[in-house]
Design a protein around this motif. Structure first.
Motif, PDB file in Angstrom:
ATOM      1  N   ILE A  95       8.350  18.274  58.292  1.00  0.00           N
ATOM      2  CA  ILE A  95       8.067  18.892  59.876  1.00  0.00           C
ATOM      3  C   ILE A  95       9.034  20.205  60.041  1.00  0.00           C
ATOM      4  CG2 ILE A  95       8.393  18.624  62.355  1.00  0.00           C
ATOM      5  CD1 ILE A  95       6.188  16.877  61.306  1.00  0.00           C
ATOM      6  N   LYS A  96       8.716  21.083  60.467  1.00  0.00           N
ATOM      7  CA  LYS A  96       9.524  22.280  60.470  1.00  0.00           C
ATOM      8  C   LYS A  96      10.509  22.335  61.705  1.00  0.00           C
ATOM      9  CE  LYS A  96       5.416  25.029  60.447  1.00  0.00           C
ATOM     10  NZ  LYS A  96       4.450  24.268  60.203  1.00  0.00           N
ATOM     11  N   SER A  97      11.456  22.671  61.402  1.00  0.00           N
ATOM     12  CA  SER A  97      12.680  22.616  62.511  1.00  0.00           C
ATOM     13  C   SER A  97      13.284  23.898  62.866  1.00  0.00           C
ATOM     14  CB  SER A  97      13.723  21.683  61.993  1.00  0.00           C
ATOM     15  OG  SER A  97      14.391  22.218  60.866  1.00  0.00           O
ATOM     16  N   VAL A  98      12.596  24.796  62.427  1.00  0.00           N
ATOM     17  CA  VAL A  98      13.391  26.127  62.842  1.00  0.00           C
ATOM     18  C   VAL A  98      12.377  27.263  62.872  1.00  0.00           C
ATOM     19  CG1 VAL A  98      15.015  28.066  62.110  1.00  0.00           C
ATOM     20  CG2 VAL A  98      15.492  25.521  61.705  1.00  0.00           C
ATOM     21  N   TYR A  99      12.277  27.665  64.117  1.00  0.00           N
ATOM     22  CA  TYR A  99      11.419  29.132  64.254  1.00  0.00           C
ATOM     23  C   TYR A  99      12.156  29.907  64.924  1.00  0.00           C
ATOM     24  CZ  TYR A  99       7.599  31.832  66.025  1.00  0.00           C
ATOM     25  OH  TYR A  99       6.578  32.895  66.384  1.00  0.00           O
ATOM     26  N   VAL A 100      12.398  30.969  64.279  1.00  0.00           N
ATOM     27  CA  VAL A 100      13.344  32.301  64.905  1.00  0.00           C
ATOM     28  C   VAL A 100      12.691  33.423  64.605  1.00  0.00           C
ATOM     29  CG1 VAL A 100      15.695  32.952  64.579  1.00  0.00           C
ATOM     30  CG2 VAL A 100      15.300  30.755  64.590  1.00  0.00           C
ATOM     31  N   ASN A 101      12.915  34.393  65.368  1.00  0.00           N
ATOM     32  CA  ASN A 101      12.434  35.828  65.375  1.00  0.00           C
ATOM     33  C   ASN A 101      11.157  35.738  65.039  1.00  0.00           C
ATOM     34  OD1 ASN A 101      13.147  38.340  65.856  1.00  0.00           O
ATOM     35  ND2 ASN A 101      14.939  38.392  64.235  1.00  0.00           N
ATOM     36  N   GLY A 102      10.199  35.077  65.563  1.00  0.00           N
ATOM     37  CA  GLY A 102       8.754  34.911  65.259  1.00  0.00           C
ATOM     38  C   GLY A 102       8.253  34.468  63.785  1.00  0.00           C
ATOM     39  N   LYS A 103       9.183  33.706  63.222  1.00  0.00           N
ATOM     40  CA  LYS A 103       8.732  32.855  62.073  1.00  0.00           C
ATOM     41  C   LYS A 103       9.156  31.612  61.864  1.00  0.00           C
ATOM     42  CE  LYS A 103      10.479  36.155  59.304  1.00  0.00           C
ATOM     43  NZ  LYS A 103      10.464  37.449  60.141  1.00  0.00           N
ATOM     44  N   PHE A 104       8.500  30.650  61.559  1.00  0.00           N
ATOM     45  CA  PHE A 104       8.876  29.488  61.031  1.00  0.00           C
ATOM     46  C   PHE A 104       9.765  29.798  59.712  1.00  0.00           C
ATOM     47  CE2 PHE A 104       5.432  27.893  63.604  1.00  0.00           C
ATOM     48  CZ  PHE A 104       6.279  26.684  64.176  1.00  0.00           C
ATOM     49  N   THR A 105      10.952  29.251  59.755  1.00  0.00           N
ATOM     50  CA  THR A 105      11.864  29.507  58.630  1.00  0.00           C
ATOM     51  C   THR A 105      12.546  28.351  57.804  1.00  0.00           C
ATOM     52  OG1 THR A 105      13.592  29.970  59.859  1.00  0.00           O
ATOM     53  CG2 THR A 105      12.532  31.959  59.295  1.00  0.00           C
ATOM     54  N   GLU A 106      12.972  28.195  56.690  1.00  0.00           N
ATOM     55  CA  GLU A 106      13.661  27.099  55.943  1.00  0.00           C
ATOM     56  C   GLU A 106      14.820  26.977  56.860  1.00  0.00           C
ATOM     57  OE1 GLU A 106      12.650  24.915  53.700  1.00  0.00           O
ATOM     58  OE2 GLU A 106      10.887  26.089  53.726  1.00  0.00           O
ATOM     59  N   PRO A 107      15.413  25.728  57.062  1.00  0.00           N
ATOM     60  CA  PRO A 107      16.520  25.486  57.632  1.00  0.00           C
ATOM     61  C   PRO A 107      17.811  25.687  57.075  1.00  0.00           C
ATOM     62  CG  PRO A 107      15.453  23.536  57.554  1.00  0.00           C
ATOM     63  CD  PRO A 107      14.579  24.535  57.107  1.00  0.00           C
ATOM     64  N   HIS A 108      18.868  26.582  57.367  1.00  0.00           N
ATOM     65  CA  HIS A 108      20.227  26.444  56.990  1.00  0.00           C
ATOM     66  C   HIS A 108      20.657  25.017  56.679  1.00  0.00           C
ATOM     67  CE1 HIS A 108      24.558  26.447  56.544  1.00  0.00           C
ATOM     68  NE2 HIS A 108      24.290  27.681  56.028  1.00  0.00           N
ATOM     69  N   GLY A 109      20.460  24.058  57.369  1.00  0.00           N
ATOM     70  CA  GLY A 109      20.892  22.478  57.557  1.00  0.00           C
ATOM     71  C   GLY A 109      20.198  22.065  56.478  1.00  0.00           C
ATOM     72  N   SER A 110      20.681  20.899  56.005  1.00  0.00           N
ATOM     73  CA  SER A 110      20.309  20.217  54.763  1.00  0.00           C
ATOM     74  C   SER A 110      20.083  18.771  55.133  1.00  0.00           C
ATOM     75  CB  SER A 110      21.215  20.467  53.714  1.00  0.00           C
ATOM     76  OG  SER A 110      22.521  19.809  53.938  1.00  0.00           O
ATOM     77  N   GLU A 111      20.370  18.076  56.300  1.00  0.00           N
ATOM     78  CA  GLU A 111      20.220  16.739  56.504  1.00  0.00           C
ATOM     79  C   GLU A 111      18.831  16.563  56.483  1.00  0.00           C
ATOM     80  OE1 GLU A 111      22.047  15.467  60.065  1.00  0.00           O
ATOM     81  OE2 GLU A 111      21.579  13.389  59.791  1.00  0.00           O
TER      82      GLU A 111
END
Ligand code: NAD
Length: 471
Positions: free
Chosen positions: A4-20
């Motif tokens: 499941i994607k957890s980050v959508y920023v600035n018009g894009k789904f991106t890989e999270p910086h978080g790692s948990e």
């Protein structure tokens, strides 16, 4: 395994910086259905920057542009309705019909907001002054797991209509449903950075948001406990605050009610959404003189609330959303027994034949008094407390004797009689002989059920600042 994607920023789904990495398990059988990597503080800071950068342009967008965006989101949600129903059933445990209703209401919310926006005047004459309603700025929106699509929709629609940019923090316990709604918003053609989403641990994500002076508004739906924490933190940067919190709603059956209609409705009000509803009518107030009749009807009608796999057509109550919820409800049923309330229906343990998953028995306690914990605290499961009253004044007094004031219900064959009682209740909404939802009228609570209102003009104005111009 689905991620499941957890980050959508600035018009894009991106890989999270978080790692948990966290497992998402289905309440139907406790088995893993997906995984999510939680967003962290760094992801949240990036989302705040994106929302801040997008604000100057978006706050000046035209009404027509905003109306278009809102309508587009509504259409995108309708297109994804089947995916949403599957996610709501497997991730949350909602029976099919309920899952459909709960997600379609999200589409309707965006469409309604578009309609209202076209009629709303952002500038009005007040006495000798012109009052201009301006977007409050960057809004952080926090939503719960028990009504994922609806609570995201109600907040995002109002904030977008007002001209605010958004950081959405959905509940980490409804991430799959939130991901789909975010995909619908992403498909609606909004400028980059207007809506951003970060999902993960609540305390981790809220910290940078609450500390940031760039975030000027929070709108929170969730528990009273967490709402109060955030409200206190909000004061330091003087964020505007809307809180939609818990409830312990009273349902008054007046002596002249038709009990054959009122009891089935009372059970629906008590057990709706598998009992996990802020607006559930969990305190059933009945006249002493009708107690025998009410008891028989409750036993008869409760048998129709079939518990089981929510994908099956005749099932009315699915599993609770998590092991934590299962344990909580068991504990409350035990509390009711220990407090001396009498079990009329249900009780401890799993329903027969349902040996895995988080299924509980819909439970009705009688001989409850309003001082017991099961009458005072939000249980958040299918547990109904029946309290008798000797006269109408006492019924109103019991109904209002609660720290909560989100919803109330009144049944009577005489509408004027019911309305007279309804007007004396301290609740943000009172339903008279109905369970209808009005998505255009204000929704919110008195007392510990919250601050402010959502829906309609009042809901829109929660995201606006009034500026008075005197010439
Ligand atoms: P919750 O308070 O645990 O969580 C709500 C949001 O806050 C989530 O996004 C979560 O990640 C975040 N959060 C949780 N703990 C946090 C913390 N310590 N610090 C900062 N953020 C934190 O609520 P919930 O369990 O998701 O939802 C159930 C509650 O929501 C019930 O009390 C229910 O009555 C209420 N609710 C109210 C309404 C309403 O409109 N009034 C609607 C739905 C649910």
């Amino acid at each position: 395994m689905k991620t499941i994607k957890s980050v959508y920023v600035n018009g894009k789904f991106t890989e999270p910086h978080g790692s948990e990495m966290v497992s998402i398990v289905s309440p139907l059988d406790g088995k893993e259905i997906a995984q999510i990597v939680y967003a962290d503080e760094q992801d949240t800071l990036t989302a705040i920057s994106a929302a801040k950068a997008a604000l100057p342009d978006y706050s000046k967008s035209t009404i027509n542009e905003r109306v278009e965006y809102l309508k587009n989101i509504s259409i995108e949600i309708e297109k994804r309705i089947d995916d949403l129903i599957i996610a709501t059933t497997l991730e949350y445990g909602a029976p099919g019909e309920r899952a459909k209703w709960a997600n379609l209401i999200a589409a309707t919310t965006f469409a309604n907001q578009a309609e209202m926006l076209q009629k709303y005047s952002f500038s009005k004459q007040v006495n000798e002054s012109t009052v201009i309603m301006e977007p409050v700025g960057v809004a952080a929106l926090f939503t719960p797991w028990n009504a994922v699509a609806g609570s995201i929709a109600i907040k995002v629609a109002a904030a977008l209509a007002a001209g605010c940019t958004i950081i959405l923090k959905p509940s980490e316990f409804g991430s799959w449903q939130a991901e789909i709604i975010m995909e619908c918003i992403a498909a609606a053609g909004l400028p980059d950075g207007v809506v951003n989403m970060v999902n993960g641990n609540g305390a981790v994500i809220t910290k940078p948001i609450m500390e940031s002076a760039d975030v000027t508004k929070i709108s929170f739906t969730g528990s009273t406990l967490v709402g109060k924490i955030l409200a206190k933190q909000a004061v330091d940067t003087m964020k505007r605050v809307t809180l939609e919190l818990g409830g312990k709603s009273a349902n008054i059956l007046l002596e002249d009610a038709d009990f054959t209609k009122a009891i089935p409705m009372a059970l629906q009000a008590g057990f709706m959404n598998n009992g996990q509803a802020c607006i559930a009518g969990t305190r059933l107030l009945v006249p002493e003189s009708k107690f025998g009749e009410v008891k028989d009807l409750l036993i008869h009608e409760a048998a129709k609330f079939i518990v089981g796999n929510p994908s099956l057509a005749d099932v009315k109550i699915g599993p609770l959303a998590s092991q934590k919820q299962y344990d909580r409800i068991q504990q409350y049923i035990q509390t009711g027994i220990s407090e001396g309330a009498e079990l009329l229906v249900g009780g401890l343990g799993r329903p027969e034949g349902l040996n895995e998953g988080y299924y509980v028995k819909p439970t009705i306690f009688v001989k409850v008094n309003n001082e017991m914990a099961i009458a005072r605290e939000e249980i958040f499961g299918p547990v109904l407390s029946v309290i008798t009253y000797s006269n109408e004044e006492e019924a109103i007094e019991i109904a209002n004797n609660s720290v909560y004031g989100l919803m109330a219900y009144v049944s009577s064959d005489n509408e004027a009689h019911a309305e007279n009682v309804a007007r004396q209740l301290k609740a943000g909404r009172v339903l008279v002989n109905t369970l209808k939802h009005d998505p255009m009228a204000p929704f919110g609570g008195y007392k510990n059920s919250g601050i402010g209102r959502e829906n309609g003009v009042i809901g829109l104005e929660e995201f606006l600042e009034a500026k008075t111009l005197i010439k």
